[in-house]
Scaffold this motif. Structure first.
Motif, PDB file in Angstrom:
ATOM      1  N   PRO A   1       1.065  -1.392  -0.234  1.00  0.00           N
ATOM      2  CA  PRO A   1       0.133  -0.312  -0.124  1.00  0.00           C
ATOM      3  C   PRO A   1       0.756   1.139   0.513  1.00  0.00           C
ATOM      4  O   PRO A   1       0.461   2.205  -0.163  1.00  0.00           O
ATOM      5  CB  PRO A   1      -0.808  -0.042   1.385  1.00  0.00           C
ATOM      6  CG  PRO A   1      -0.121  -0.943   2.062  1.00  0.00           C
ATOM      7  CD  PRO A   1       0.431  -2.035   0.982  1.00  0.00           C
ATOM      8  N   GLY A   2       1.785   1.156   0.446  1.00  0.00           N
ATOM      9  CA  GLY A   2       3.326   2.240   0.545  1.00  0.00           C
ATOM     10  C   GLY A   2       3.693   2.578  -0.458  1.00  0.00           C
ATOM     11  O   GLY A   2       4.328   3.510  -0.699  1.00  0.00           O
ATOM     12  N   THR A   3       3.521   1.558  -1.359  1.00  0.00           N
ATOM     13  CA  THR A   3       4.421   1.549  -3.376  1.00  0.00           C
ATOM     14  C   THR A   3       3.552   2.524  -3.917  1.00  0.00           C
ATOM     15  O   THR A   3       2.801   1.623  -4.252  1.00  0.00           O
ATOM     16  CB  THR A   3       4.778  -0.075  -3.624  1.00  0.00           C
ATOM     17  OG1 THR A   3       5.601   0.142  -2.437  1.00  0.00           O
ATOM     18  CG2 THR A   3       5.512   0.482  -4.550  1.00  0.00           C
ATOM     19  N   PRO A   4       3.925   4.098  -4.642  1.00  0.00           N
ATOM     20  CA  PRO A   4       3.402   4.198  -5.637  1.00  0.00           C
ATOM     21  C   PRO A   4       2.687   3.673  -7.140  1.00  0.00           C
ATOM     22  O   PRO A   4       3.744   2.509  -7.307  1.00  0.00           O
ATOM     23  CB  PRO A   4       3.414   5.801  -5.481  1.00  0.00           C
ATOM     24  CG  PRO A   4       5.006   5.426  -5.078  1.00  0.00           C
ATOM     25  CD  PRO A   4       5.216   4.462  -4.261  1.00  0.00           C
ATOM     26  N   THR A   5       1.850   3.217  -7.948  1.00  0.00           N
ATOM     27  CA  THR A   5       1.795   2.463  -8.955  1.00  0.00           C
ATOM     28  C   THR A   5       2.757   3.630  -9.685  1.00  0.00           C
ATOM     29  O   THR A   5       3.125   4.899  -9.631  1.00  0.00           O
ATOM     30  CB  THR A   5       0.600   3.106  -9.563  1.00  0.00           C
ATOM     31  OG1 THR A   5       0.267   4.378  -9.588  1.00  0.00           O
ATOM     32  CG2 THR A   5      -0.541   2.273  -8.376  1.00  0.00           C
ATOM     33  N   LEU A   6       2.951   2.716 -10.852  1.00  0.00           N
ATOM     34  CA  LEU A   6       3.713   3.380 -12.084  1.00  0.00           C
ATOM     35  C   LEU A   6       3.297   5.053 -12.646  1.00  0.00           C
ATOM     36  O   LEU A   6       3.467   5.656 -12.818  1.00  0.00           O
ATOM     37  CB  LEU A   6       3.788   2.536 -13.190  1.00  0.00           C
ATOM     38  CG  LEU A   6       5.152   2.923 -14.413  1.00  0.00           C
ATOM     39  CD1 LEU A   6       6.406   2.840 -13.422  1.00  0.00           C
ATOM     40  CD2 LEU A   6       4.646   1.502 -15.978  1.00  0.00           C
ATOM     41  N   THR A   7       1.844   4.654 -12.602  1.00  0.00           N
ATOM     42  CA  THR A   7       0.944   5.620 -13.574  1.00  0.00           C
ATOM     43  C   THR A   7       1.042   7.454 -12.325  1.00  0.00           C
ATOM     44  O   THR A   7       1.369   8.527 -12.513  1.00  0.00           O
ATOM     45  CB  THR A   7      -0.285   5.630 -13.147  1.00  0.00           C
ATOM     46  OG1 THR A   7      -1.355   4.633 -13.165  1.00  0.00           O
ATOM     47  CG2 THR A   7      -0.621   4.398 -14.984  1.00  0.00           C
ATOM     48  N   GLU A   8       1.101   6.834 -11.040  1.00  0.00           N
ATOM     49  CA  GLU A   8       0.737   7.110 -10.277  1.00  0.00           C
ATOM     50  C   GLU A   8       2.647   8.829 -10.302  1.00  0.00           C
ATOM     51  O   GLU A   8       2.540  10.099  -9.898  1.00  0.00           O
ATOM     52  CB  GLU A   8       1.195   7.402  -8.578  1.00  0.00           C
ATOM     53  CG  GLU A   8      -0.347   6.987  -7.977  1.00  0.00           C
ATOM     54  CD  GLU A   8      -0.297   6.069  -7.187  1.00  0.00           C
ATOM     55  OE1 GLU A   8      -0.848   7.232  -5.670  1.00  0.00           O
ATOM     56  OE2 GLU A   8      -0.213   5.383  -6.407  1.00  0.00           O
ATOM     57  N   GLN A   9       3.295   8.237 -11.130  1.00  0.00           N
ATOM     58  CA  GLN A   9       4.470   8.272 -11.503  1.00  0.00           C
ATOM     59  C   GLN A   9       5.165   8.741 -12.206  1.00  0.00           C
ATOM     60  O   GLN A   9       6.030   9.182 -13.264  1.00  0.00           O
ATOM     61  CB  GLN A   9       6.074   7.052 -10.491  1.00  0.00           C
ATOM     62  CG  GLN A   9       5.925   6.888  -9.152  1.00  0.00           C
ATOM     63  CD  GLN A   9       7.529   5.785  -8.344  1.00  0.00           C
ATOM     64  OE1 GLN A   9       7.932   6.366  -8.635  1.00  0.00           O
ATOM     65  NE2 GLN A   9       6.760   4.668  -8.167  1.00  0.00           N
TER      66      GLN A   9
END
Length: 320
Positions: free
Chosen positions: A231-239
């Motif tokens: 849950p604490g790892t952002p998605t690729l699209t969030e980046q």
């Protein structure tokens, strides 16, 4: 002997009554072959073992997983495409061996013509994981490091034509850096190569347990939303990466072309019932899959669309 002889007609009567109540089955008592086109330990293999047990319980027959690895999943897919269409040989397919691999080499089958869609298993989450020695914690950091060290990075995948192969190439293209593709005969050995430090990067759900154990570092996830395991790892699209990538993250069940419609309908019904089982759902989610029930027709449309989109992408990347 006399008692057994008297009881036999009664047992047969009860079995026939149950069959009539449930509707005639298209399946005999002989085992059903469930082909996994990747080695043991791969994500495909883990999913195949969960679903083969669930399907076997509902069909009332033995469903045996056979690992037929090679050529990015194409060896196993071809075996099923060429099998007798009697509904007793099935393929646990991932998107890679149906919508990517056929564009890259002569696999010996046409995924849109030679395989009959049966049921969708679900959408696959994945994770971008790096060896802990790599001084990056985000996608932006990875891109910056790769640009400052041209030609250094390599990425491991489950083989030429796998989803990890295409995603690694897309990440390098979008980040405008060079990276060498290192194909392996399955996702498990690919992940182990990154754990050992022989490769730097992998984009595959099989990396999840290594990330959780601290053997690898997760810097992004792929999927319809954040992966609940991270849950604490952002998605690729969030980046701000991966928004235009083709969707190569799903698993499904397929049969040889010509398999009777009644058998496909029965398999689809039992398969979707299995996906609704809380124990099955929990097991699939542990392997990075969000179960989704679908009709054979819906899966057929999905395969056709993703096949076309992946082909366009591979040609643009000059991989195909």
């Amino acid at each position: 002997m006399l008692g057994a002889g008297l009881a036999a007609p009664l047992l047969l009567h009860h079995r026939d009554a149950r069959a009539q109540a449930a509707g005639a089955s298209a399946f005999s008592d002989r085992p059903l072959r469930y082909i996994c086109p990747f080695p043991p330990g791969a994500t495909n293999d883990n999913i195949a073992r969960v679903m083969s047990r669930a399907l076997g319980e509902r069909l009332g027959i033995s469903v045996v997983v056979e690992n037929r690895a090679g050529a990015g999943g194409a060896v196993g897919a071809r075996l099923v495409a060429e099998a007798k269409p009697d509904a007793h040989t099935l393929l646990n397919a991932s998107a890679g061996n149906l919508v990517i691999a056929p564009h890259l080499s002569a696999v010996g089958y046409d995924p849109l013509r030679d395989l009959a869609p049966v049921a969708l298993t679900g959408e696959a989450y994945s994770i971008v994981a790096v060896h802990p020695s790599l001084p990056v914690t985000t996608i932006a950091g990875l891109v910056d490091y790769a640009r400052k060290n041209p030609g250094l990075l390599n990425y491991a995948s489950a083989g030429i034509g796998s989803a990890g192969h295409l995603r690694g190439a897309l990440l390098a293209e979008e980040g405008r850096f060079d990276a060498v593709h290192a194909p392996f005969p399955g996702s498990a050995p690919a992940a182990h190569s990154v754990v050992a430090g022989d490769c730097h990067l992998i984009i595959d759900p099989i990396a999840a347990p290594h990330v959780r154990a601290g053997r690898l570092r997760g810097i992004a996830t792929l999927g319809p939303d954040r992966w609940d395991l991270f849950p604490g790892t952002p998605t690729l699209t969030e980046q701000t990466f991966g928004e235009a990538w083709p969707n190569g993250g799903w698993f499904g069940l397929f049969a040889p072309r010509g398999t009777p419609d009644a058998a496909i309908a029965e398999l689809n019904r039992h398969y979707n019932d299995s996906l609704a089982d809380p124990a099955v759902e929990a097991a699939l989610r542990r392997f990075g899959l969000r179960p989704i029930a679908a009709t054979p027709q819906e899966l057929a449309r999905r395969v056709a669309a993703d096949h076309a989109e992946s082909g366009d992408t591979l040609r643009r990347l000059r991989i195909a």
